[in-house]
Design a protein around this motif. Structure first.
Motif, PDB file in Angstrom:
ATOM      1  N   GLY A 168      -1.387   1.486  -2.085  1.00 42.29           N
ATOM      2  CA  GLY A 168      -2.424   1.396  -3.060  1.00 42.29           C
ATOM      3  C   GLY A 168      -2.214   0.385  -4.086  1.00 42.29           C
ATOM      4  N   ILE A 169      -1.059   0.303  -4.753  1.00 42.30           N
ATOM      5  CA  ILE A 169      -0.713  -0.901  -5.612  1.00 42.30           C
ATOM      6  C   ILE A 169      -0.974  -2.036  -4.982  1.00 42.30           C
ATOM      7  N   GLY A 170      -0.443  -2.278  -3.686  1.00 43.13           N
ATOM      8  CA  GLY A 170      -0.519  -3.878  -3.085  1.00 43.13           C
ATOM      9  C   GLY A 170      -1.935  -4.169  -2.764  1.00 43.13           C
ATOM     10  N   PHE A 171      -2.712  -3.091  -2.317  1.00 44.10           N
ATOM     11  CA  PHE A 171      -4.177  -3.583  -2.262  1.00 44.10           C
ATOM     12  C   PHE A 171      -4.896  -3.836  -3.699  1.00 44.10           C
ATOM     13  N   TRP A 172      -4.499  -3.382  -4.601  1.00 46.78           N
ATOM     14  CA  TRP A 172      -5.053  -3.764  -5.841  1.00 46.78           C
ATOM     15  C   TRP A 172      -4.679  -4.892  -6.651  1.00 46.78           C
ATOM     16  N   VAL A 173      -3.148  -5.381  -6.316  1.00 45.83           N
ATOM     17  CA  VAL A 173      -2.530  -6.641  -6.618  1.00 45.83           C
ATOM     18  C   VAL A 173      -3.159  -7.659  -6.080  1.00 45.83           C
ATOM     19  N   VAL A 174      -3.723  -7.551  -4.766  1.00 46.43           N
ATOM     20  CA  VAL A 174      -4.552  -8.648  -3.922  1.00 46.43           C
ATOM     21  C   VAL A 174      -5.887  -8.547  -4.381  1.00 46.43           C
ATOM     22  N   ALA A 175      -6.601  -7.503  -4.293  1.00 48.67           N
ATOM     23  CA  ALA A 175      -8.220  -7.277  -4.476  1.00 48.67           C
ATOM     24  C   ALA A 175      -8.565  -7.482  -5.847  1.00 48.67           C
ATOM     25  N   LEU A 176      -7.784  -7.260  -6.932  1.00 49.71           N
ATOM     26  CA  LEU A 176      -8.357  -7.001  -8.219  1.00 49.71           C
ATOM     27  C   LEU A 176      -8.638  -8.565  -8.670  1.00 49.71           C
ATOM     28  N   PRO A 177      -7.896  -9.550  -8.594  1.00 45.47           N
ATOM     29  CA  PRO A 177      -8.526 -10.990  -8.698  1.00 45.47           C
ATOM     30  C   PRO A 177      -9.440 -11.658  -8.135  1.00 45.47           C
ATOM     31  N   LEU A 178      -9.642 -11.090  -6.762  1.00 41.95           N
ATOM     32  CA  LEU A 178     -10.959 -11.519  -6.175  1.00 41.95           C
ATOM     33  C   LEU A 178     -12.021 -10.675  -6.599  1.00 41.95           C
ATOM     34  N   ASP A 179     -11.951  -9.359  -6.876  1.00 40.78           N
ATOM     35  CA  ASP A 179     -12.957  -8.494  -7.503  1.00 40.78           C
ATOM     36  C   ASP A 179     -13.565  -9.028  -8.749  1.00 40.78           C
TER      37      ASP A 179
END
Length: 91
Positions: free
Chosen positions: A68-79
């Motif tokens: 979950g942390i890995g997902f949001w580390v990648v996804a948050l800047p794109l979001d």
């Protein structure tokens, strides 16, 4: 429906409804890829042995947290970028 109507009538037409869709797809596909790879790697590295038994509850829990942390580390800047594109004026 009012938001859809006002978005279409604001001057950009129906294409305004699809602003940021490319970044949404990129965010979700890259994020999910990172999620499943990190989940698998964490489960393999945290399991005490390499037999074919399913991982324990604790290993699954910690692996899920890491994924979950890995997902949001990648996804948050794109979001963030996607939201900026969707909310900025086209003029």
């Amino acid at each position: 429906l009012d938001v859809i109507r006002s978005t279409i009538l604001s001057g950009g037409g129906i294409s305004q409804l699809w602003r940021g869709v490319g970044l949404t797809v990129a965010r979700d596909s890259i994020g999910c890829g990172v999620y499943f790879v990190s989940m698998t790697l964490c489960q393999k590295n945290l399991s005490p042995t390499n037999d074919n038994k399913p991982p324990s509850f604790g290993v699954t829990l910690v692996s899920g947290m890491c994924a979950g942390i890995g997902f949001w580390v990648v996804a948050l800047p794109l979001d963030t970028l996607k939201t900026w594109i969707q909310t900025t004026a086209t003029n």
